[in-house]
Write a protein that holds these residues in place. Structure first.
Motif, PDB file in Angstrom:
ATOM      1  N   SER A 254     135.208  51.475  92.347  1.00 60.53           N
ATOM      2  CA  SER A 254     136.515  51.475  92.983  1.00 60.53           C
ATOM      3  C   SER A 254     137.543  52.340  92.259  1.00 60.53           C
ATOM      4  O   SER A 254     137.396  53.541  92.170  1.00 60.53           O
ATOM      5  CB  SER A 254     137.001  50.035  93.127  1.00 60.53           C
ATOM      6  OG  SER A 254     138.145  49.996  93.911  1.00 60.53           O
TER       7      SER A 254
ATOM      8  N   ASP B 231     142.109  54.676  97.099  1.00 57.81           N
ATOM      9  CA  ASP B 231     141.448  54.650  95.795  1.00 57.81           C
ATOM     10  C   ASP B 231     140.025  55.206  95.876  1.00 57.81           C
ATOM     11  O   ASP B 231     139.623  55.771  96.891  1.00 57.81           O
ATOM     12  CB  ASP B 231     141.432  53.217  95.251  1.00 57.81           C
ATOM     13  CG  ASP B 231     140.522  52.308  96.064  1.00 57.81           C
ATOM     14  OD1 ASP B 231     140.309  52.595  97.267  1.00 57.81           O
ATOM     15  OD2 ASP B 231     140.002  51.324  95.508  1.00 57.81           O
TER      16      ASP B 231
ATOM     17  N   ASP C 169     136.992  54.041  96.348  1.00 61.93           N
ATOM     18  CA  ASP C 169     136.086  53.660  97.442  1.00 61.93           C
ATOM     19  C   ASP C 169     136.794  53.437  98.775  1.00 61.93           C
ATOM     20  O   ASP C 169     136.184  52.949  99.728  1.00 61.93           O
ATOM     21  CB  ASP C 169     135.275  52.422  97.053  1.00 61.93           C
ATOM     22  CG  ASP C 169     136.141  51.205  96.797  1.00 61.93           C
ATOM     23  OD1 ASP C 169     137.293  51.374  96.351  1.00 61.93           O
ATOM     24  OD2 ASP C 169     135.669  50.072  97.037  1.00 61.93           O
TER      25      ASP C 169
ATOM     26  N   ASP D  81     139.285  51.436  99.844  1.00 60.25           N
ATOM     27  CA  ASP D  81     139.729  50.156 100.402  1.00 60.25           C
ATOM     28  C   ASP D  81     141.191  49.838 100.069  1.00 60.25           C
ATOM     29  O   ASP D  81     141.762  48.913 100.628  1.00 60.25           O
ATOM     30  CB  ASP D  81     138.800  49.000  99.995  1.00 60.25           C
ATOM     31  CG  ASP D  81     138.593  48.883  98.501  1.00 60.25           C
ATOM     32  OD1 ASP D  81     139.210  49.657  97.740  1.00 60.25           O
ATOM     33  OD2 ASP D  81     137.797  48.011  98.079  1.00 60.25           O
ATOM     34  N   ARG D  82     141.791  50.614  99.177  1.00 55.71           N
ATOM     35  CA  ARG D  82     143.196  50.332  98.835  1.00 55.71           C
ATOM     36  C   ARG D  82     144.137  51.340  99.492  1.00 55.71           C
ATOM     37  O   ARG D  82     143.703  52.408  99.933  1.00 55.71           O
ATOM     38  CB  ARG D  82     143.407  50.444  97.332  1.00 55.71           C
ATOM     39  CG  ARG D  82     142.609  49.447  96.538  1.00 55.71           C
ATOM     40  CD  ARG D  82     143.050  49.476  95.100  1.00 55.71           C
ATOM     41  NE  ARG D  82     142.260  48.533  94.324  1.00 55.71           N
ATOM     42  CZ  ARG D  82     142.588  48.117  93.122  1.00 55.71           C
ATOM     43  NH1 ARG D  82     143.687  48.561  92.545  1.00 55.71           N
ATOM     44  NH2 ARG D  82     141.828  47.250  92.482  1.00 55.71           N
TER      45      ARG D  82
HETATM   46 CO    CO Z   1     138.623  49.860  95.823  1.00 57.21          CO
END
Ligand code: CO
Ligand code: VG1
Length: 543
Positions: free
Chosen positions: A113, A277, A279, A281-282
């Motif tokens: 991440s 970010d 990966d 997801d943020r």
């Molecule tokens: Co992430």
């Protein structure tokens, strides 16, 4: 095809943290290290017949090597079909979508991440279950238990698969399907949002800057924002995923997303800024000259979600992780819907989403998501913001000011003390735990401590209990400090201190955040003896 059974030694350090197993790349390169963990996953899920698995990662160093091993082990463990993103690339929310869309047994995400990548950086591996979400604790515990006693693993003796060639290949009985990482995800986004309205917004000259931080969202952002929605070329920066993220830290906060922040506070600022970010997801959101605190963003999205087609019937319930600010609670209150408080980590939202108890949820760490998948979703959050901006025709600043004027403001900040000695961090936390009762009633500056507890979560769906999830110090005024140790770092320990102070609509809502929190910040140091024990006079990162 030959299936090899390889003897191995069990390890004691493969306990998944907040989001999977994260270690230095060098650790993952050690003999059998990855194989042990992957076999533990396959053994824990018992690979039902005819199962399809999704495999992909954020493109960081070691991604493709790990994927080749996982494919050979999947074939040896009886998996029927594997969907792999082209060149091994898939964002975390895209994996979640594929698992759900194609009825898969689960997915393996290769990512650490927001942690830095490259040969000297971090690597990670996470198993997502058939609902598309991070495996719940019962499953991660089972994987960990197996990893402590494993004595062999299974792997096929075959050549590597060409991860670049879209299409199908056979690994004996198992089909490997290399797929475009973006298209299924893009279709889902088109089904949720009013793309025409967003297109019209860009057609008026509205400008946006999206920083993909040389991580996974580059291809998604280019395809969706520029090619499909008409954001001008160059709106997406750092769009090429690189194995070392260009030497940067793919954590979208004001410190690590400096290029974007400087742009949004500069003379040539765009109307809207965002970043994701490693990966994908943020998300962080900025307007011209303003940074939207992630907890505020979560509250704003919840209050305005009905403006997007997918949520036009309204939101049935909301949830936040415990350290996330209570701004969303006020929105839920006004909407007359429940607001759940869970421990840190997306895995705790899964049951609530599956049971239809919540529509939207999020964390202070720049994670927001909904019931469309079972992961937080950076590009989704950006699209929901764009949809809201398109419908309301307001600026980010107007949206946020209107929100504070309606609900009051939860001044909020997180202070991280990174890479502190593990022993010191544990001593600090146990010291706090032992002083829990004596702290109550003490005066800290102008504040008086009302309660102190160690957060324990009772899952309302399956009754499972997660204890010791962070020390909460709540003041009589309603202000709060939360202390917990990170479960994603790989260097020593990271202490996270979460600070929050509520100001109602009649008070000053335009203070600088750190100034507004000054008294609570010094109370935190006094209560936890941070500078005394760590020798650090300031946090490493303030977000
Ligand atoms: Co992430
Ligand atoms: C951090 C965040 C947490 C988030 C987790 C995984 O965990 O605080 O909110 O769910 O990272 O996110 P910790 O234990 O370090 O505080 V991600 O985008 O790194 O998968």
């Amino acid at each position: 095809m030959t299936i090899l059974t390889i003897k191995t030694q069990a390890l004691s350090d493969q306990k998944p943290g907040t989001s999977g197993l994260r270690k230095k790349v060098k650790q993952f390169q050690k003999k059998h290290y990855l194989e042990n963990f992957v076999q533990s996953i396959f053994s824990a899920i018992n690979c039902p017949e005819n199962s399809t698995l999704v495999v992909g990662g954020d493109g960081r160093y070691h991604n493709e090597t790990a994927i080749q091993t996982i494919l050979k082990m999947a074939a040896a463990n009886g998996i029927k079909r594997v969907l792999v993103g082209q060149n091994g690339l898939l964002s975390t929310p895209a994996v979640s979508n594929l698992i759900r869309k194609y009825g898969c047994v689960g997915g393996i995400v290769l990512s650490a991440s927001h942690n830095p990548g490259g040969p000297n950086g971090d690597f990670g591996i996470k198993f997502n279950a058939s609902n598309g979400g991070p495996a719940p604790e019962a499953v991660t515990d089972a994987i960990y238990t197996i990893s402590k006693s494993i004595s062999e693993y299974h792997i096929c003796d075959v050549v590597d698969v060409d991860l670049n060639a879209i299409g199908k290949t056979q690994l004996d009985d198992m089909t490997v399907e290399i797929i475009d990482p973006v298209s299924d995800y893009q279709k889902m986004m088109e089904s949720l949002f009013d793309f025409d309205a967003i297109r019209s917004l860009f057609a008026t000259g509205f400008t946006m800057k999206f920083d993909a931080m040389h991580a996974i969202t580059g291809p998604y952002a280019k395809a969706i924002f520029e090619d499909c929605l008409g954001a001008r070329e160059g709106s997406v920066i750092n769009s090429k995923p690189l194995p070392d993220f260009g030497g940067c830290h793919p954590d979208p906060n004001p410190v690590y997303a400096k290029e974007l922040v400087d742009h949004m506070f500069g003379d040539e600022a765009s109307d809207f800024g965002a970043a994701s970010d490693g990966d994908g997801d943020r998300n962080i959101i900025l307007g011209t000259g303003i940074y939207v605190a992630p907890s505020d963003s979560l509250a704003i999205l919840t209050a305005n979600a009905h403006l997007a087609p997918a949520y036009k019937e309204g939101v049935c319930g909301a949830a936040r992780s415990m350290p996330t600010s209570m701004a969303i609670d006020r929105v839920a209150d006004k909407l007359g819907i429940p607001c759940f408080e869970t421990p840190t980590g997306w895995k705790f939202f899964g049951n609530l989403l599956d049971a239809g108890k919540i529509t939207i949820c999020g964390e202070e760490s720049a994670g927001t998501g909904s019931d469309h998948v079972r992961e937080k979703d950076g590009v989704w959050a950006v699209l929901l913001w764009l949809n809201i901006l398109a419908v309301t025709q307001k600026s980010v600043l107007e949206i946020i000011t209107d929100h504070w004027n309606a609900y009051g403001r939860n001044y909020y900040s997180r202070h991280d003390y990174e890479a502190i000695d593990k022993g010191v961090a544990e001593a600090l936390m146990s010291g706090l735990r032992s002083r829990k009762n004596t702290l109550v009633g003490t005066k800290q500056g102008d504040e008086v401590v009302a309660t102190v507890d160690d957060f324990e979560y009772h899952d309302p769906v399956d009754g499972s209990i997660a204890s010791k999830q962070g020390i909460r110090v709540i003041f009589e005024s309603g202000s709060r400090i939360v202390f917990r140790l990170s479960g994603t770092g790989t260097d020593g320990a990271t202490l996270r201190v979460y600070l929050e102070r509520y100001q109602d609509v009649d008070s000053d809502l335009a203070l600088e955040t750190q100034t507004a929190l000054e008294a609570i910040i010094s109370a935190a140091d006094n209560i936890a003896e941070i500078s005394k024990l760590t020798g650090m006079s300031e946090p490493t990162v303030i977000s």
